[in-house]
Design a protein around this motif. Structure first.
Motif, PDB file in Angstrom:
ATOM      1  N   PHE A   1       0.860  -1.181   0.000  1.00  0.00           N
ATOM      2  CA  PHE A   1       0.000   0.000   0.000  1.00  0.00           C
ATOM      3  C   PHE A   1       0.895   1.230   0.000  1.00  0.00           C
ATOM      4  CE2 PHE A   1       0.305  -1.329   4.479  1.00  0.00           C
ATOM      5  CZ  PHE A   1       0.745  -0.175   5.103  1.00  0.00           C
TER       6      PHE A   1
ATOM      7  N   PHE B   1      -5.098  -3.063  -0.466  1.00  0.00           N
ATOM      8  CA  PHE B   1      -3.737  -3.274  -0.927  1.00  0.00           C
ATOM      9  C   PHE B   1      -3.695  -3.164  -2.439  1.00  0.00           C
ATOM     10  CE2 PHE B   1      -5.567  -7.520  -0.260  1.00  0.00           C
ATOM     11  CZ  PHE B   1      -5.303  -8.196  -1.438  1.00  0.00           C
ATOM     12  N   HIS B   2      -2.511  -2.935  -2.949  1.00  0.00           N
ATOM     13  CA  HIS B   2      -2.259  -2.880  -4.383  1.00  0.00           C
ATOM     14  C   HIS B   2      -1.405  -4.079  -4.743  1.00  0.00           C
ATOM     15  CE1 HIS B   2      -3.690   1.298  -4.672  1.00  0.00           C
ATOM     16  NE2 HIS B   2      -3.118   1.448  -3.488  1.00  0.00           N
TER      17      HIS B   2
ATOM     18  N   LYS C   1      -6.026  -2.580  -7.415  1.00  0.00           N
ATOM     19  CA  LYS C   1      -6.357  -2.191  -6.043  1.00  0.00           C
ATOM     20  C   LYS C   1      -7.432  -3.121  -5.506  1.00  0.00           C
ATOM     21  CE  LYS C   1      -7.810   1.863  -3.402  1.00  0.00           C
ATOM     22  NZ  LYS C   1      -8.080   3.315  -3.529  1.00  0.00           N
TER      23      LYS C   1
ATOM     24  N   TRP D   1      -1.356  -2.701   8.559  1.00  0.00           N
ATOM     25  CA  TRP D   1      -1.943  -1.429   8.139  1.00  0.00           C
ATOM     26  C   TRP D   1      -2.132  -0.514   9.357  1.00  0.00           C
ATOM     27  CZ3 TRP D   1      -3.894   0.567   3.422  1.00  0.00           C
ATOM     28  CH2 TRP D   1      -4.727   1.692   3.543  1.00  0.00           C
TER      29      TRP D   1
END
Length: 91
Positions: free
Chosen positions: A14, A25-26, A38, A79
């Motif tokens: 991210f 998240f990517h 994404k 995160w």
């Protein structure tokens, strides 16, 4: 740009400036880019594709989802730790 996981040639990450957004998240196979795929992390621990601008094949996304499913709580904690305890979900 914290990279959480590397699997099958993909990076799950991210961007560090996304604190105001829901947990997501990517995914990229190369260098991170604003058009990478994404994925929202939902409050029940499942995932939803926000967009697949990175054009990741469905079978590869399924594999990534399988791996991330095993680590979804760890990812959410990662995160939160990175963003000072802040975490909200898309739904």
């Amino acid at each position: 740009m914290p990279v959480y996981l590397r699997a099958a040639g993909y990076k799950v990450y991210f961007w560090s400036n996304e604190q105001g957004e829901p947990v997501h998240f990517h995914v990229t196979k190369g260098a991170p880019d604003k058009n990478d795929t994404k994925i929202w992390v939902l409050s029940n621990g499942s995932f939803r594709v926000a967009h697949n601008k990175g054009r990741i094949l469905e079978r590869d996304l399924s594999r990534i989802f399988s791996v991330m499913q095993n680590y979804s709580l760890d990812f959410i904690n990662f995160w939160k730790t990175y963003h000072g305890g802040d975490a909200r979900f898309y739904e």
